[in-house]
Enzyme design. Structure first.
Site: not given
Length: 303
Positions: A26, A172
């Site tokens: 990524g 998150y």
């Protein structure tokens, strides 16, 4: 200043050492690959060494691998000790690795997984490596945040580990807000040294493995909209790379995609949420983070 900043704008990195966490896939992979291509000695700091070595084999340049599991403070300390023994200088520390929307889990040290990995692991790593950076003019700590720092985000000092109730999205958001607060407080502490600076970046919406824990109810709509709303990992890495290498970048700045709503596009300066700039909250988070990790930075707050 170019309006369409790309990897072609990265200055020569020869002689510089860069440590990139989560660099086997990524955004981290693309960040590390670009730095190595421009001449940096790059360390892929990854949990899975075999995958890290496979990633290194696909890159050109001086690329090595270091085991690092951000969910374990013992692993963070071991990795930092190994890096300190290998290098007497670290020019770039890219705090890139992260997890998103995980089910309720705890790290090896009992921290909520997203807060423990995304914030506390990187906080500890930075503190343990910083003295390898402080003597070097132009050295930078770049921490990757997210537009998620605006979504249901707050630092829940009364329940940092989400033990009373748990929200994947809220946890998150807390971790990504913490990334920014850490960056801004670190820059305040570094300012008097005049050498190392701290910056933050976010990738917009990029198609990476980070979204693998997205709740099922959101997965199908995201799949349909992905071609319109996402960009490649290589594009998503550009804000991080600009924060790390642009000679015009300054400590305390935040870079993200320049397109509408910062979803995608070439990197530019952006701003974070008003909450992220709250100095009192930044300093409180710093104190708590030092206590939880047992890591004290060699840059005390100037009074």
């Amino acid at each position: 200043m170019t309006a369409q900043w790309t990897t072609a704008d990265i200055p020569d990195q020869s002689g510089r050492v860069a440590v990139v966490t989560g660099a086997n896939t990524g955004l981290g992979y693309e960040t590390a690959r670009a730095l190595a291509k421009r001449g940096a000695a790059v360390v892929l700091a990854v949990r899975n060494v075999a995958k890290g070595e496979q990633a290194a084999a696909r890159m050109t340049g001086d690329v090595t691998v270091q085991a690092l599991d951000l969910t374990s403070l013992d692993s963070v300390r071991t990795a930092a000790a190994a890096l300190r023994s290998r290098f007497d200088r670290i020019d770039l520390l890219i705090n890139n690795a992260g997890v998103m929307y995980t089910p309720r889990q705890a790290t090896a040290d009992g921290f909520e997984m997203q807060f423990g990995t995304n914030h506390l692991g990187h906080f500890a790593l930075t503190g343990l490596l910083l003295d390898r950076m402080l003597p070097l003019p132009g050295s930078r700590v770049v921490t990757v945040s997210s537009t998620g720092h605006r979504i249901r985000a707050a630092i829940h000092f009364d329940d940092l580990q989400w033990q009373r109730s748990y929200s994947r999205v809220g946890a998150y958001g807390q971790s990504k807000l913490a990334n920014l607060m850490f960056t801004y407080e670190l820059q305040r502490r570094l300012a008097s040294h005049g050498t190392t600076v701290a910056l933050a970046a976010h990738p917009g919406v990029s198609s990476t493995e980070l979204a693998r824990n997205t709740p099922a109810a959101l997965r199908l709509p995201i799949t349909w909209l992905a071609p319109l709303l996402t960009q490649t990992p290589a594009m998503g890495a550009l804000p991080t790379l600009r924060a790390a290498t642009d000679p015009a970048a300054l400590g305390g700045q935040y870079y993200g995609p320049g397109g509408r709503n910062e979803v995608k596009g070439h990197p530019r300066l952006v701003t974070s949420s008003p909450q992220s700039y709250d100095v009192t909250l930044q300093q409180r988070l710093w104190t708590v983070s030092e206590s939880l990790t047992g890591v004290t930075f060699p840059v005390p707050l100037s009074v």
